[in-house]
Design a protein around this motif. Structure first.
Motif, PDB file in Angstrom:
ATOM      1  N   ARG A  89     -59.107  51.015 -34.465  1.00 60.42           N
ATOM      2  CA  ARG A  89     -58.736  51.970 -35.509  1.00 60.42           C
ATOM      3  C   ARG A  89     -57.452  52.682 -35.090  1.00 60.42           C
ATOM      4  O   ARG A  89     -57.182  52.836 -33.901  1.00 60.42           O
ATOM      5  CB  ARG A  89     -59.829  53.030 -35.725  1.00 60.42           C
ATOM      6  CG  ARG A  89     -61.142  52.499 -36.289  1.00 60.42           C
ATOM      7  CD  ARG A  89     -62.054  53.661 -36.643  1.00 60.42           C
ATOM      8  NE  ARG A  89     -63.370  53.229 -37.023  1.00 60.42           N
ATOM      9  CZ  ARG A  89     -63.697  52.748 -38.222  1.00 60.42           C
ATOM     10  NH1 ARG A  89     -62.761  52.622 -39.149  1.00 60.42           N
ATOM     11  NH2 ARG A  89     -64.918  52.390 -38.499  1.00 60.42           N
ATOM     12  N   LYS A  90     -56.673  53.137 -36.080  1.00 56.34           N
ATOM     13  CA  LYS A  90     -55.479  53.917 -35.755  1.00 56.34           C
ATOM     14  C   LYS A  90     -55.869  55.235 -35.093  1.00 56.34           C
ATOM     15  O   LYS A  90     -55.181  55.725 -34.198  1.00 56.34           O
ATOM     16  CB  LYS A  90     -54.673  54.183 -37.034  1.00 56.34           C
ATOM     17  CG  LYS A  90     -54.033  52.934 -37.632  1.00 56.34           C
ATOM     18  CD  LYS A  90     -53.223  53.283 -38.865  1.00 56.34           C
ATOM     19  CE  LYS A  90     -52.576  52.034 -39.463  1.00 56.34           C
ATOM     20  NZ  LYS A  90     -51.808  52.348 -40.694  1.00 56.34           N
ATOM     21  N   GLN A  91     -56.973  55.820 -35.566  1.00 53.98           N
ATOM     22  CA  GLN A  91     -57.421  57.098 -35.032  1.00 53.98           C
ATOM     23  C   GLN A  91     -58.916  57.028 -34.740  1.00 53.98           C
ATOM     24  O   GLN A  91     -59.716  56.840 -35.644  1.00 53.98           O
ATOM     25  CB  GLN A  91     -57.137  58.222 -36.049  1.00 53.98           C
ATOM     26  CG  GLN A  91     -57.462  59.616 -35.561  1.00 53.98           C
ATOM     27  CD  GLN A  91     -56.561  60.061 -34.426  1.00 53.98           C
ATOM     28  OE1 GLN A  91     -55.416  59.653 -34.340  1.00 53.98           O
ATOM     29  NE2 GLN A  91     -57.080  60.888 -33.539  1.00 53.98           N
TER      30      GLN A  91
END
Length: 286
Positions: A269-271
């Motif tokens: 995930r990006k974050q």
């Protein structure tokens, strides 16, 4: 404005329950709603998105490909909302962290890890869900879990391993069993065909030339240990589990030379959620 989406968080919460329970009626029962109300909320989501989210069948409902995408984002939205609440008011709300593991893997090592972790991070709300390996990977893929402990290879390219450990194995036998008898053995195994300890028990039987052994299946580790204690047969379990059952007097333990690798997987995930980040940092110090 025409074409703009106004998805409500409560509708997404209802959708999440229907998706996870694979049933409109069971979701309605769990949420305390009447079934037509839940069906109407789902239809409203489908109309707003312009896509079918579920395929109806005689046993309930299953997600469409569009529904799987929405479930992933729904879980991300709910996690972000929970995280925001914990940051805004940490006295009232705790950071969420939901981990998955098989029943056997979660028996000893996972509670030990979280015992140490929560001494450092008291404001994290940890949940552990147990399922078979296939279901755990599916739940991680949909975002229902932050991470999973599993053994062996995995088939999802969006996963990555961030921590691993090796687990010793032991053969457990009734106190007065005749292990030398190759033709009268009963193998006590988990009913999950993908259980690594089940497969190790069956491999051990072949390697030791057991002749046509009887297979007896149980759904829980406690049932397997009780069956061995009662003299019904033999099994292979994690060494940590055996060490924590030293009070059982009617079982013999024989440590094996083989070990198995347990991986902790997360989804790319990006974050990543804050609770998961802290747990990964903790694991990397182990």
């Amino acid at each position: 404005m025409r074409g703009m989406l106004f998805l409500e968080s409560h509708d997404l919460w209802i959708f999440k329950h229907v998706a996870e329970l694979q049933s409109v009626s069971r979701a309605a029962e769990k949420l305390g709603y009447v079934q037509p109300n839940v069906s109407q909320r789902i239809k409203g989501l489908e109309d707003e998105l312009g896509a079918r989210l579920f395929v109806r069948n005689n046993r309930g409902v299953t997600l469409t490909e569009e529904g799987k995408v929405l479930l992933d984002y729904t879980n991300q939205i709910i996690k972000l909302m929970d995280e925001a609440k914990s940051l805004i008011n940490p006295q009232k709300w705790r950071e969420p962290l939901t981990i998955g593991a098989s029943q056997t893997i979660s028996a000893v090592r996972i509670p030990q890890l979280f015992s140490s972790f929560l001494k450092e991070h008291k404001n994290i709300d940890v949940k552990v869900k147990t399922h078979d390996k296939k279901k755990l990977q599916e739940m991680l893929s949909y975002g229902e879990l932050d991470g999973i402990f599993i053994n062996d290879a995995y088939n999802y390219p969006q996963f990555e391993t961030v921590y691993s450990y090796f687990e010793k194995l032991v053969l457990v036998l009734p106190q007065y069993s005749h292990f030398e008898k190759k033709h009268e053995q009963t193998l006590i195994v988990n009913s999950d065909p993908n259980c690594i300890y089940r497969n190790k028990t069956l491999e051990f039987s072949k390697e030791n030339n057991f002749y046509d052994p009887t297979i007896m299946e149980f759904d829980s580790l406690e049932s397997i240990l009780q069956a061995v204690q009662d003299g019904l047969g033999i099994s292979i379990i994690p060494a940590d589990v055996a060490k924590n059952r030293t009070e059982v007097q009617l079982i013999r333990y024989k440590e094996l030379s083989e070990t198995i690798k347990i991986d902790f997987l997360i989804k790319h995930r990006k974050q990543q959620p804050q609770g998961l980040k802290k747990f990964i940092q903790f694991l990397k110090r182990k």
